[in-house]
Write a protein that holds these residues in place. Sequence first.
Motif, mmCIF file in Angstrom:
data_model
loop_
_atom_site.group_PDB
_atom_site.id
_atom_site.type_symbol
_atom_site.label_atom_id
_atom_site.label_comp_id
_atom_site.label_asym_id
_atom_site.label_seq_id
_atom_site.Cartn_x
_atom_site.Cartn_y
_atom_site.Cartn_z
ATOM 1 N N THR A 7 -23.214 -27.827 -54.805
ATOM 2 C CA THR A 7 -23.177 -27.522 -56.232
ATOM 3 C C THR A 7 -21.755 -27.153 -56.635
ATOM 4 O OG1 THR A 7 -25.457 -26.696 -56.227
ATOM 5 C CG2 THR A 7 -24.075 -26.047 -58.082
ATOM 6 N N GLY A 8 -21.313 -27.649 -57.763
ATOM 7 C CA GLY A 8 -19.977 -27.343 -58.278
ATOM 8 C C GLY A 8 -19.760 -28.082 -59.582
ATOM 9 N N CYS A 9 -18.569 -27.962 -60.141
ATOM 10 C CA CYS A 9 -18.229 -28.680 -61.364
ATOM 11 C C CYS A 9 -17.395 -29.910 -61.028
ATOM 12 C CB CYS A 9 -17.467 -27.765 -62.327
ATOM 13 S SG CYS A 9 -18.502 -26.494 -63.090
ATOM 14 N N GLU A 10 -17.261 -30.783 -62.018
ATOM 15 C CA GLU A 10 -16.501 -32.017 -61.806
ATOM 16 C C GLU A 10 -15.075 -31.711 -61.365
ATOM 17 O OE1 GLU A 10 -15.225 -36.033 -64.321
ATOM 18 O OE2 GLU A 10 -15.949 -34.258 -65.373
ATOM 19 N N ASP A 11 -14.446 -30.743 -62.017
ATOM 20 C CA ASP A 11 -13.078 -30.348 -61.666
ATOM 21 C C ASP A 11 -13.104 -29.037 -60.899
ATOM 22 O OD1 ASP A 11 -11.173 -32.291 -63.193
ATOM 23 O OD2 ASP A 11 -12.700 -31.737 -64.668
ATOM 24 N N ARG A 12 -12.356 -28.970 -59.819
ATOM 25 C CA ARG A 12 -12.378 -27.775 -58.976
ATOM 26 C C ARG A 12 -11.807 -26.550 -59.675
ATOM 27 N NH1 ARG A 12 -11.719 -30.201 -52.877
ATOM 28 N NH2 ARG A 12 -12.386 -32.286 -53.413
ATOM 29 N N ALA A 13 -11.044 -26.786 -60.750
ATOM 30 C CA ALA A 13 -10.492 -25.654 -61.499
ATOM 31 C C ALA A 13 -11.563 -24.946 -62.319
ATOM 32 C CB ALA A 13 -9.369 -26.136 -62.422
ATOM 33 N N GLY A 20 -29.890 -22.447 -40.707
ATOM 34 C CA GLY A 20 -29.124 -22.959 -41.839
ATOM 35 C C GLY A 20 -27.739 -22.364 -41.922
ATOM 36 N N LYS A 21 -26.978 -22.882 -42.869
ATOM 37 C CA LYS A 21 -25.621 -22.370 -43.073
ATOM 38 C C LYS A 21 -25.226 -22.551 -44.527
ATOM 39 C CE LYS A 21 -21.870 -20.424 -41.775
ATOM 40 N NZ LYS A 21 -21.838 -19.789 -43.121
ATOM 41 N N THR A 22 -24.713 -21.451 -45.093
ATOM 42 C CA THR A 22 -24.149 -21.492 -46.441
ATOM 43 C C THR A 22 -22.678 -21.873 -46.357
ATOM 44 O OG1 THR A 22 -23.603 -19.145 -46.306
ATOM 45 C CG2 THR A 22 -25.719 -19.726 -47.311
ATOM 46 N N GLY A 23 -22.117 -22.237 -47.473
ATOM 47 C CA GLY A 23 -20.696 -22.543 -47.530
ATOM 48 C C GLY A 23 -20.159 -22.296 -48.922
ATOM 49 N N THR A 24 -18.980 -21.696 -49.003
ATOM 50 C CA THR A 24 -18.329 -21.442 -50.288
ATOM 51 C C THR A 24 -16.844 -21.719 -50.114
ATOM 52 O OG1 THR A 24 -19.902 -19.632 -50.657
ATOM 53 C CG2 THR A 24 -18.024 -19.796 -52.171
ATOM 54 N N THR A 25 -16.276 -22.542 -50.983
ATOM 55 C CA THR A 25 -14.864 -22.895 -50.825
ATOM 56 C C THR A 25 -13.976 -21.980 -51.658
ATOM 57 O OG1 THR A 25 -14.937 -24.522 -52.619
ATOM 58 C CG2 THR A 25 -15.479 -25.295 -50.403
ATOM 59 N N GLN A 26 -12.684 -22.215 -51.537
ATOM 60 C CA GLN A 26 -11.699 -21.367 -52.218
ATOM 61 C C GLN A 26 -11.962 -21.340 -53.721
ATOM 62 O OE1 GLN A 26 -7.698 -22.647 -51.571
ATOM 63 N NE2 GLN A 26 -6.814 -20.659 -52.063
ATOM 64 N N ASN A 27 -11.884 -20.165 -54.300
ATOM 65 C CA ASN A 27 -12.109 -19.942 -55.732
ATOM 66 C C ASN A 27 -13.539 -20.256 -56.162
ATOM 67 O OD1 ASN A 27 -9.387 -19.196 -56.184
ATOM 68 N ND2 ASN A 27 -8.808 -21.352 -56.349
ATOM 69 N N ASN A 28 -14.449 -20.353 -55.195
ATOM 70 C CA ASN A 28 -15.863 -20.635 -55.494
ATOM 71 C C ASN A 28 -16.060 -21.994 -56.170
ATOM 72 O OD1 ASN A 28 -16.428 -17.839 -54.740
ATOM 73 N ND2 ASN A 28 -15.583 -17.318 -56.755
ATOM 74 N N SER A 29 -15.180 -22.944 -55.868
ATOM 75 C CA SER A 29 -15.270 -24.259 -56.504
ATOM 76 C C SER A 29 -16.454 -25.065 -55.999
ATOM 77 C CB SER A 29 -13.980 -25.050 -56.260
ATOM 78 O OG SER A 29 -12.889 -24.433 -56.909
ATOM 79 N N ASP A 30 -16.859 -24.821 -54.748
ATOM 80 C CA ASP A 30 -17.964 -25.576 -54.160
ATOM 81 C C ASP A 30 -18.928 -24.625 -53.468
ATOM 82 O OD1 ASP A 30 -16.740 -28.511 -54.280
ATOM 83 O OD2 ASP A 30 -15.181 -27.185 -53.486
ATOM 84 N N GLY A 31 -20.208 -24.812 -53.726
ATOM 85 C CA GLY A 31 -21.241 -24.044 -53.032
ATOM 86 C C GLY A 31 -22.113 -24.980 -52.220
ATOM 87 N N TRP A 32 -22.393 -24.602 -50.960
ATOM 88 C CA TRP A 32 -23.165 -25.444 -50.064
ATOM 89 C C TRP A 32 -24.290 -24.662 -49.400
ATOM 90 C CZ3 TRP A 32 -21.941 -30.601 -48.447
ATOM 91 C CH2 TRP A 32 -20.741 -31.119 -48.960
ATOM 92 N N PHE A 33 -25.346 -25.368 -49.067
ATOM 93 C CA PHE A 33 -26.329 -24.846 -48.126
ATOM 94 C C PHE A 33 -26.993 -26.024 -47.434
ATOM 95 C CE2 PHE A 33 -30.555 -23.501 -46.708
ATOM 96 C CZ PHE A 33 -30.182 -22.444 -45.875
ATOM 97 N N ILE A 34 -27.078 -25.928 -46.105
ATOM 98 C CA ILE A 34 -27.808 -26.925 -45.325
ATOM 99 C C ILE A 34 -28.849 -26.178 -44.506
ATOM 100 C CG2 ILE A 34 -27.681 -28.750 -43.596
ATOM 101 C CD1 ILE A 34 -24.806 -29.242 -44.479
ATOM 102 N N GLY A 35 -30.112 -26.521 -44.718
ATOM 103 C CA GLY A 35 -31.216 -25.862 -44.036
ATOM 104 C C GLY A 35 -31.877 -26.801 -43.044
#
Length: 744
Positions: free
Chosen positions: A668-674, A642-657
């Motif tokens: 996982t994230g919010c509607e607005d990246r801010a 698998g692989k995790t993923g986190t974008t700048q400022n923690n706006s997006d969290g990913w995991f693919i197993g």
Amino acid sequence: MDNKDLPLNDTNKKYLRYFWISIVSIIGVFALLITSISLGLFGQMPTLRDLENPKSNLATEIISSDQVVLGTYYYQNRSNAEFKELPTHLTQALIATEDIRFYKHSGIDLKRTFTIVFYNLIGKTQGGSTISQQLAKNLFPRKRFDTFYDKVITKLKEWITAIKIERNYTKDEIIRMYFNTVDFGANSYGIKSAARTYFNKEPKELKLEEAALLVGMLKGTTFFSPLKNMQRALDRRNTVLSQMLRYDFITKSTYDSVSKQAIVLTFRAADHNKGIATHFREYIRLELQRWCDDPANYKPDGTPYDLYRDGLKIYTTINSVMQRYGEEALTQHLTDLQKQFFAHWKGKPEPWAEFPEIMEQAIRRSERYKDLKVRGASEKEIEKSFNTRIAMRIFNWTGEKDTVLSPLDSIKYYKLFLQSGFMSMEPQTGYIKAWVGGGDYEYFKYDHVRSSKRQVGSTFKPFVYTVAIDNGLSPCFEVPNMPITFEEFDNWTPRNADGTQGGMYTLRQGLAESKNLVTAYIMKQFGPQTVVNYAHKMGIESELPPYPSICLGTPDISLYEMVGAFSTFANKGVWTEPIYIFRIEDKNGNVLSERFPRKVDAISEETAYLMLYMLKGTTTLKNGTGLRIRGRKYNIPYPVAGKTGTTQNNSDGWFIGITPDLVSGVWTGCEDRAVHFRSLNLGEGANTALPIWALYMNKVYADPSITISKKDFAQPQKSLSVELDCSKYNQENKKPEQNTGLDF
């Protein structure tokens, strides 16, 4: 002299002649009338073809791979059932209540008809229509009668139609057609829709008391509805049971037992906002509408299929059990994570404080704002409206709640809500088994599986490493964990997320610990365009600008694409297009369309296996970013890449197993990246996305009805061309240049 011996006088003979002339004339006129009606002189009569294909509105059904109806698209919520799906006690309840001589008459029960006439003469009312006559009315509903003449002609038409039905169909077929045409209220047409609506069952699963309730409702779907008056519905149900007892369909002991039982409903009104796979159903609805509108898919008569009236059957790859597990996992984790998020921002400046345009756009996009503008309200009046507190119902992960908020506060409340998407597929077949587009569809309608594209962060890194492995490097190859500068791209110099540097890392360690500098090193050697080419070949369709920054996951890509691309590793290097529809059938079972996945030989089988070995390090090596899968909370002991993923400022969290039989991904994230967590510890993909995957897989592994491998990934039949034992690799590669760079 007896009266019978008295001769008839001329007067008596005349009256007798007039009597028989009248009788014969009436019979003749009636026969002529019947013949004229049959020939269509008083309005068109239905043909046999019309009887076989009544113009009723049939709902399109979305059916899972395990034969569960996920939902329907309908003008009327109507679904047809076959006779074999109807339990015996359901048919008996209908016959006992509506037409006890059903198996003895030929459409019109003359004995019962004359009985009804007698009852009417003495002031009592009683229904006299047979089941076949009622079916004729259901198939061809009456218009409003303007005159007595219209009523008589219509009644005769129904008689003729009933006789035609009896001549051309078996009794079982008539029962089936009847149950498929009746209205049970609550927007449920036909017994199949009614069973699902009132009891969340298929017709064959109905108990005696449930069947009696539904049959009883046919006397008046509103008056005897258990939703309107439970006692009235109970009394009517017991009347049906007493009729079944009267005609020996049930025993006295059965009647005594069942009639005492309370009505227990599992009411599930047909609602596009409710049920299972709501985001998936809406996504494919739009796709199916385009399919219907395509002239290539028109009916033989040249008209398009109607998605809401033609009773299409849409067979999907979704497994209803796995779909439910995915939805439960997403809800369970986001319920806890949302509490953390609210607590994280409590007492702090609003996350959009530096971006006022976020609120301005949200207000202008709202239905309230648009409605006020249409009414001609000024901006000052609109502002006042948005700041006036009103009673409203809002969403909470633990359920809805009533409160008092201003519309502006409501917008701010929902801006702080975390969203998520989840998809699970079989890598070998391409079949998507679970598609969870988000949370509660009534409040969050945007699909985060295929419609949404977000920055993928470190989940893009495996594509970069694939280039290196496919070009002959071993997972044991060591790379300096030092800054790399891309001079031709404005001297771009990436950094590790934690700011550290130094030391040597094998490729496997670099990927497991998600070191940006190691990834940048590989990108430097092979170039952005090569990485782009590999990613596209593995199924990424989104635009990938050939800049070195893509190695850290700057592109916006859908979860659908990412899970499909990662499936290449589990499928021996072959990318298989993710699909979600097997076939489309018409209401008669004729296949209109079949779907087969595209396949592409993207990378070699050896490269795919080596990448799985690399990605397993994420969940097994000491500092692997997915190590919590093995921890006490989730404790998954089986092989997982698998692989995790986190974008700048923690706006997006990913995991693919990845497991041998399933590849599943989470965003996982919010509607607005801010709007995001302010700390990496809380905002990283390992905390925001991975738990959903782990909760889902634990449910899947624990379910004996789901066949899934718990073994390791199969090795290629041919021997590997690279060494995986790093101690041996280092002995064989003691060349000083191997740690200083590559010359390609």
